[in-house]
Write a protein that holds these residues in place. Sequence first.
Motif, mmCIF file in Angstrom:
data_model
loop_
_atom_site.group_PDB
_atom_site.id
_atom_site.type_symbol
_atom_site.label_atom_id
_atom_site.label_comp_id
_atom_site.label_asym_id
_atom_site.label_seq_id
_atom_site.Cartn_x
_atom_site.Cartn_y
_atom_site.Cartn_z
ATOM 1 N N ALA A 248 0.828 -1.207 0.000
ATOM 2 C CA ALA A 248 0.000 0.000 0.000
ATOM 3 C C ALA A 248 0.862 1.258 0.000
ATOM 4 O O ALA A 248 0.555 2.240 -0.681
ATOM 5 N N ALA A 249 1.952 1.248 0.762
ATOM 6 C CA ALA A 249 2.854 2.398 0.788
ATOM 7 C C ALA A 249 3.501 2.612 -0.573
ATOM 8 O O ALA A 249 3.750 3.747 -0.993
ATOM 9 N N ALA A 250 3.782 1.528 -1.275
ATOM 10 C CA ALA A 250 4.422 1.641 -2.587
ATOM 11 C C ALA A 250 3.452 2.157 -3.644
ATOM 12 O O ALA A 250 3.887 2.716 -4.665
ATOM 13 N N GLU A 251 2.146 1.993 -3.429
ATOM 14 C CA GLU A 251 1.163 2.362 -4.453
ATOM 15 C C GLU A 251 0.442 3.679 -4.165
ATOM 16 O O GLU A 251 -0.459 4.063 -4.911
ATOM 17 N N GLN A 252 0.829 4.382 -3.096
ATOM 18 C CA GLN A 252 0.222 5.679 -2.792
ATOM 19 C C GLN A 252 0.640 6.730 -3.824
ATOM 20 O O GLN A 252 1.545 6.501 -4.635
ATOM 21 N N GLU A 253 -0.012 7.892 -3.753
ATOM 22 C CA GLU A 253 0.334 9.025 -4.610
ATOM 23 C C GLU A 253 0.469 10.275 -3.748
ATOM 24 O O GLU A 253 -0.270 11.245 -3.894
ATOM 25 N N MET A 254 1.443 10.238 -2.830
ATOM 26 C CA MET A 254 1.615 11.355 -1.911
ATOM 27 C C MET A 254 3.081 11.616 -1.567
ATOM 28 O O MET A 254 3.381 12.145 -0.501
ATOM 29 N N THR A 255 3.996 11.277 -2.457
ATOM 30 C CA THR A 255 5.393 11.600 -2.196
ATOM 31 C C THR A 255 5.662 13.055 -2.598
ATOM 32 O O THR A 255 5.150 13.540 -3.609
ATOM 33 N N ILE A 256 6.480 13.701 -1.809
ATOM 34 C CA ILE A 256 6.792 15.106 -2.050
ATOM 35 C C ILE A 256 7.440 15.288 -3.410
ATOM 36 O O ILE A 256 7.099 16.198 -4.175
ATOM 37 N N GLU A 373 8.612 11.932 6.045
ATOM 38 C CA GLU A 373 8.812 10.542 6.431
ATOM 39 C C GLU A 373 8.236 9.627 5.341
ATOM 40 O O GLU A 373 7.128 9.851 4.866
ATOM 41 N N HIS A 374 9.006 8.608 4.966
ATOM 42 C CA HIS A 374 8.654 7.691 3.865
ATOM 43 C C HIS A 374 8.536 8.436 2.534
ATOM 44 O O HIS A 374 8.013 7.878 1.555
ATOM 45 N N GLY A 375 9.008 9.677 2.498
ATOM 46 C CA GLY A 375 8.887 10.499 1.304
ATOM 47 C C GLY A 375 7.571 11.235 1.197
ATOM 48 O O GLY A 375 7.340 11.960 0.232
ATOM 49 N N PHE A 376 6.709 11.097 2.195
ATOM 50 C CA PHE A 376 5.322 11.546 2.073
ATOM 51 C C PHE A 376 5.082 12.968 2.555
ATOM 52 O O PHE A 376 5.757 13.481 3.454
ATOM 53 N N PHE A 377 4.056 13.590 1.967
ATOM 54 C CA PHE A 377 3.272 14.638 2.617
ATOM 55 C C PHE A 377 1.866 14.067 2.782
ATOM 56 O O PHE A 377 1.593 12.947 2.384
ATOM 57 N N ASP A 378 0.958 14.801 3.389
ATOM 58 C CA ASP A 378 -0.414 14.376 3.652
ATOM 59 C C ASP A 378 -0.491 13.431 4.851
ATOM 60 O O ASP A 378 0.361 13.472 5.734
ATOM 61 N N LYS A 379 -1.543 12.593 4.893
ATOM 62 C CA LYS A 379 -1.864 11.819 6.100
ATOM 63 C C LYS A 379 -2.442 10.459 5.687
ATOM 64 O O LYS A 379 -1.802 9.711 4.985
ATOM 65 N N ARG A 380 -3.633 10.067 6.205
ATOM 66 C CA ARG A 380 -4.399 8.895 5.778
ATOM 67 C C ARG A 380 -3.901 7.563 6.326
ATOM 68 O O ARG A 380 -4.691 6.740 6.746
ATOM 69 N N PHE A 381 -2.606 7.304 6.286
ATOM 70 C CA PHE A 381 -2.083 6.025 6.765
ATOM 71 C C PHE A 381 -2.148 5.908 8.290
ATOM 72 O O PHE A 381 -2.126 6.901 9.016
ATOM 73 N N MET A 382 -2.138 4.666 8.763
ATOM 74 C CA MET A 382 -2.078 4.395 10.198
ATOM 75 C C MET A 382 -0.634 4.437 10.697
ATOM 76 O O MET A 382 -0.386 4.173 11.873
ATOM 77 N N TYR A 383 0.315 4.774 9.851
ATOM 78 C CA TYR A 383 1.685 4.957 10.319
ATOM 79 C C TYR A 383 1.722 6.107 11.327
ATOM 80 O O TYR A 383 0.900 7.026 11.281
ATOM 81 N N GLU A 384 2.693 6.069 12.213
ATOM 82 C CA GLU A 384 2.691 6.943 13.387
ATOM 83 C C GLU A 384 2.550 8.422 13.059
ATOM 84 O O GLU A 384 1.830 9.153 13.726
ATOM 85 N N GLU A 385 3.263 8.912 12.043
ATOM 86 C CA GLU A 385 3.271 10.350 11.769
ATOM 87 C C GLU A 385 1.885 10.877 11.413
ATOM 88 O O GLU A 385 1.571 12.047 11.650
ATOM 89 N N SER A 386 1.058 10.026 10.854
ATOM 90 C CA SER A 386 -0.287 10.393 10.438
ATOM 91 C C SER A 386 -1.322 10.080 11.517
ATOM 92 O O SER A 386 -2.241 10.872 11.775
ATOM 93 N N PHE A 387 -1.160 8.940 12.155
ATOM 94 C CA PHE A 387 -2.064 8.441 13.186
ATOM 95 C C PHE A 387 -1.979 9.276 14.465
ATOM 96 O O PHE A 387 -2.981 9.575 15.118
ATOM 97 N N PHE A 460 -8.195 10.969 -3.256
ATOM 98 C CA PHE A 460 -6.938 11.701 -3.280
ATOM 99 C C PHE A 460 -5.833 10.851 -2.657
ATOM 100 O O PHE A 460 -6.009 10.266 -1.586
ATOM 101 N N HIS A 461 -4.710 10.784 -3.349
ATOM 102 C CA HIS A 461 -3.486 10.122 -2.869
ATOM 103 C C HIS A 461 -3.550 8.599 -2.864
ATOM 104 O O HIS A 461 -2.556 7.943 -2.571
#
Length: 566
Positions: A248-256, A373-387, A460-461
């Motif tokens: 799922a992380a590999a298929e997102q569309e939210m890398t900076i 983190e993980h190259g991302f902006f935005d949120k949505r995931f249950m990973y710590e930075e977003s959760f 989105f994303h």
Amino acid sequence: METIKKLIPGCAVLAGSAVLAGCSGTAEEATSNVAQGDEQRPNIIYIMSDDHAVRALSAYGSDLAELAPTPNIDRIAQNGALFTNSFVTNSLCGPSRAAMFTGKFGHKNGFNFNGQEFDGSQDIWVNALHDAGYTTAAIGKWHINLTPKGFKLDHWEILNDQGEYYNPDWITADGVHTEYGYTTDLITDKTLSWLDEQRDESKPFALIMHHKAPHRNWMPAPRHTRTFENVEFPVPQTYFDDWEGRQAAAEQEMTIYLHSQEGHDLKMTTGVGESEWRQDIWPHLFARLTDEQRKEWDDAYQARNDYMNANEANWSDEEMALWKYQRYMQDYLATIISVDESVGEVLDYLDANGLTENTIVVYTSDQGFFTGEHGFFDKRFMYEESFRTPLVMQYPAKIEAGTVVDAMVQNIDYAPTFMEYAGVELYDDVDGQSMVEVLAGNSDQARDALYYHFYEFPGFHMVHRHYGVRDDRYKLMHFYHPGDEWEFYDLSKDPLEVNNAIDNPEYAGEIARLRTRLQELEAQYAVPPMDEWRDMVLQEYKGAKYKLDEMFPDSYEDGKVIRVVE
């Protein structure tokens, strides 16, 4: 804590020590009862920003604390409590707000993804306080309906959907109008005006103050466009994550560096000497600037953009990715400065008017946010930075200064907390639990595990739908649509969440235990069976737009911005 309403049946409460005429018992008896068994009910100011990362609030002591401090928000933590383990139920703007208002998960309150219509007829803590004699107001971002339908608010001025950073449209009971200025500052001015001139001073108050910032597209106030132009921010260790073992992380569309809009998000221009932005899917936002504002903006960014345009051809992909990270962080953190200044003005007002001691002030965000983190902006995931979300709270009359709460809490806990402090009986079927006991140091009331569910796919994303459980060390997630993958993390050994240990036999026992705990939480919160969600297609999300000119034909011009769901 008992309220006057309980002490004197049939009375309508006006304030901590005042009741309406016509109640059983005399005013003298009421005053006596208050003195013996009741205390003045607290005011509440609930300040919420949009997409504020824990890393970007300096009270948490991150690697950004000295480079981009938030001294005024930190004051709340110093005067009261800092929550180190605060989380959301669904890391998305609208669902998070619905959970906060109701104390219930989205499958109960009916709001699971942006674009749905919030049912304002259900139990809401603001309404419960209003019924108990509080005067109530909401100012700023709303984002769970076009208007606060069903909310018992004595005053409301809200932004159109996401709102704009400059010259925003305001929706009121009288219609829609545009005001010129920077939105964070306008929200602050309106808040102070209501506190000082408009509220009913005979009643305790509950004020909802919600900022647009630091939501995308991160446009700083004119005074802060250059604040961080020469600052180099530390790059997260996982910025160039390869997402191995995490489909799922590999298929997102939210890398900076791959998915952010070069114009809309990063304010990159088309060439040396040019002021036109590159790719911009929402050009109306920048078009809102006046000629004077536009000139000031161009002057602030021109030299930096010219440098980038002159060197871009010679940069490697990695060098450009790092440049984009710095531009993102410079603007994102600059919008937070204005929010911090706003909080300072509110705290100063309370101090100057003798309201600090008996006012609960909360600062939080509707969810966390990725800052590379993980190259991302935005949120949505249950990973710590977003959760995980920042949460600080002061209430000098009840919360000891410098309190640190390590217990796990969620945004569904705000409703029962406010209601308990206000002496208002909690309504039925609430998923959250009051934080009053953990704030008093009673760890016996702490949760042992958290439940999370994200529903918005496609959207989105393109983050896959998933749900999961987290305890004080481990996390188990199930990405169930469009794929079917499980992820497991030992947060003590892998705090960056880069090693999916779902197939590691060392953790077989813990994984089995968390699967059982997850089922228990689903039963506790009455989560519908997964087969009811698995095939759900969010058609409502795809077409969710509400035209202001249809709702307010006499005060809104045809062709202006419609509600854009993001």
